[in-house]
Every structure is written in C-alpha cells, then in structure tokens.
Scaffold this motif. Structure first.
Motif, PDB file in Angstrom:
ATOM      1  N   SER A 152       0.853  -1.179   0.000  1.00  0.00           N
ATOM      2  CA  SER A 152       0.000   0.000   0.000  1.00  0.00           C
ATOM      3  C   SER A 152       0.895   1.237   0.000  1.00  0.00           C
ATOM      4  N   ASP A 153       0.366   2.331  -0.459  1.00  0.00           N
ATOM      5  CA  ASP A 153       1.146   3.564  -0.513  1.00  0.00           C
ATOM      6  C   ASP A 153       1.599   4.005   0.872  1.00  0.00           C
ATOM      7  N   SER A 154       0.811   3.704   1.885  1.00  0.00           N
ATOM      8  CA  SER A 154       1.119   4.177   3.238  1.00  0.00           C
ATOM      9  C   SER A 154       2.331   3.484   3.855  1.00  0.00           C
ATOM     10  N   VAL A 155       2.712   2.319   3.326  1.00  0.00           N
ATOM     11  CA  VAL A 155       3.845   1.589   3.917  1.00  0.00           C
ATOM     12  C   VAL A 155       4.999   1.404   2.936  1.00  0.00           C
ATOM     13  N   LYS A 156       4.793   1.755   1.679  1.00  0.00           N
ATOM     14  CA  LYS A 156       5.823   1.563   0.664  1.00  0.00           C
ATOM     15  C   LYS A 156       7.097   2.311   1.058  1.00  0.00           C
ATOM     16  N   GLY A 157       8.208   1.598   0.993  1.00  0.00           N
ATOM     17  CA  GLY A 157       9.488   2.187   1.375  1.00  0.00           C
ATOM     18  C   GLY A 157       9.839   1.976   2.840  1.00  0.00           C
ATOM     19  N   ARG A 158       8.868   1.565   3.638  1.00  0.00           N
ATOM     20  CA  ARG A 158       9.124   1.318   5.069  1.00  0.00           C
ATOM     21  C   ARG A 158       8.970  -0.152   5.437  1.00  0.00           C
ATOM     22  N   PHE A 159       8.030  -0.840   4.808  1.00  0.00           N
ATOM     23  CA  PHE A 159       7.755  -2.243   5.119  1.00  0.00           C
ATOM     24  C   PHE A 159       8.280  -3.130   3.990  1.00  0.00           C
ATOM     25  N   ILE A 160       8.711  -4.332   4.361  1.00  0.00           N
ATOM     26  CA  ILE A 160       9.173  -5.313   3.381  1.00  0.00           C
ATOM     27  C   ILE A 160       8.541  -6.657   3.683  1.00  0.00           C
ATOM     28  N   VAL A 161       7.901  -7.247   2.670  1.00  0.00           N
ATOM     29  CA  VAL A 161       7.310  -8.567   2.819  1.00  0.00           C
ATOM     30  C   VAL A 161       8.237  -9.592   2.173  1.00  0.00           C
ATOM     31  N   SER A 162       8.391 -10.729   2.837  1.00  0.00           N
ATOM     32  CA  SER A 162       9.268 -11.768   2.310  1.00  0.00           C
ATOM     33  C   SER A 162       8.730 -13.137   2.692  1.00  0.00           C
ATOM     34  N   ARG A 163       9.216 -14.149   1.968  1.00  0.00           N
ATOM     35  CA  ARG A 163       8.810 -15.519   2.244  1.00  0.00           C
ATOM     36  C   ARG A 163      10.017 -16.387   2.529  1.00  0.00           C
ATOM     37  N   ASP A 164       9.880 -17.243   3.522  1.00  0.00           N
ATOM     38  CA  ASP A 164      10.874 -18.269   3.834  1.00  0.00           C
ATOM     39  C   ASP A 164      10.235 -19.594   3.461  1.00  0.00           C
ATOM     40  N   ASN A 165      10.553 -20.084   2.269  1.00  0.00           N
ATOM     41  CA  ASN A 165       9.888 -21.293   1.778  1.00  0.00           C
ATOM     42  C   ASN A 165      10.192 -22.513   2.642  1.00  0.00           C
ATOM     43  N   ALA A 166      11.405 -22.603   3.150  1.00  0.00           N
ATOM     44  CA  ALA A 166      11.784 -23.760   3.962  1.00  0.00           C
ATOM     45  C   ALA A 166      10.955 -23.844   5.239  1.00  0.00           C
TER      46      ALA A 166
END
Length: 125
Positions: free
Chosen positions: A61-75
């Motif tokens: 979302s625009d409100s969190v872009k540049g501050r939040f990072i989403v990631s996945r740990d597949n293992a």
C-alpha cells in the motif's frame, strides 16, 4: 487446526522496527497469494502488503511503501513483514490472509478466504 498463525506484534516507540511472522499450513503455502492486512479501531480492514507464490511478486500500500518489506521463507512456510520507521498511524491489529486463487495480489479483504487470528501492533509517539 489453524492454518495461518501470526506472531511478532508488540508495543514500540515511533521510529522503531518490528518483524511480524505468519506460519502457513502446507496446504496454503504452495501456489497461493499471501497478504498482510491491518485494522485499527473504528476503521475498515486495509491491505498492507502481499506476496504471490508463482513468481515472487510483491505489492505494498502507498502508506507503507518504502518502510515495510514482505518476504517468504519457503523452507519454513513462513511469510514475514519487516516494519521499519514505525509511526503511530501504523497502530492496528495485523492479519495474515491467503487467497487460493493465487493469480494476483488482491487488495480487498473479500478476495482472501483464510485468515489468521491477528497480532496487535502498537506504536507510541
């Protein structure tokens, strides 16, 4: 058995960081889109960030872009949300959600069939 379990919320001061985690069951991990939503008191649930399994695409979302990072740990079948430079306006219950369609990263809550129980994030000024 819950299929999405969030953790990592807490009380922090403005400017601090937190990392949320969402452990997904094996059934929901593969092929599906996972997302973070949040809901503040008296407000509607809003999209924060999402990750699409099939190509690793992410959306914010625009409100969190540049501050939040989403990631996945597949293992570990775990999705993380790294939240930096937190602001009092980020205070909300944060929910993990899964969309079994998996074709896009939807921003509407009704597009997601499975939800976690939520974890509280409170940011003091």
């Amino acid at each position: 058995q819950r299929q999405l379990v969030e953790s990592g919320g807490g009380l922090v001061q403005a400017g601090a960081s937190l990392r949320l985690s969402c452990v997904a069951s094996a059934r929901l991990w593969s092929r599906y889109t996972l997302a973070w939503f949040r809901q503040a008191p008296g407000k509607e649930r809003e999209f924060v960030a999402g990750s699409r399994w099939r190509d690793g695409a992410t959306s914010y979302s625009d409100s969190v872009k540049g501050r939040f990072i989403v990631s996945r740990d597949n293992a570990a079948s775990t999705m993380h949300l790294q939240m930096n430079s937190l602001e009092p306006e980020d205070t909300a219950v944060y929910y993990c959600a899964a969309d079994t369609g998996g074709l896009r990263i939807g921003t509407r809550a009704l597009e997601y069939e499975f939800w976690g129980q939520g974890t509280q994030v409170t940011v003091s000024s």
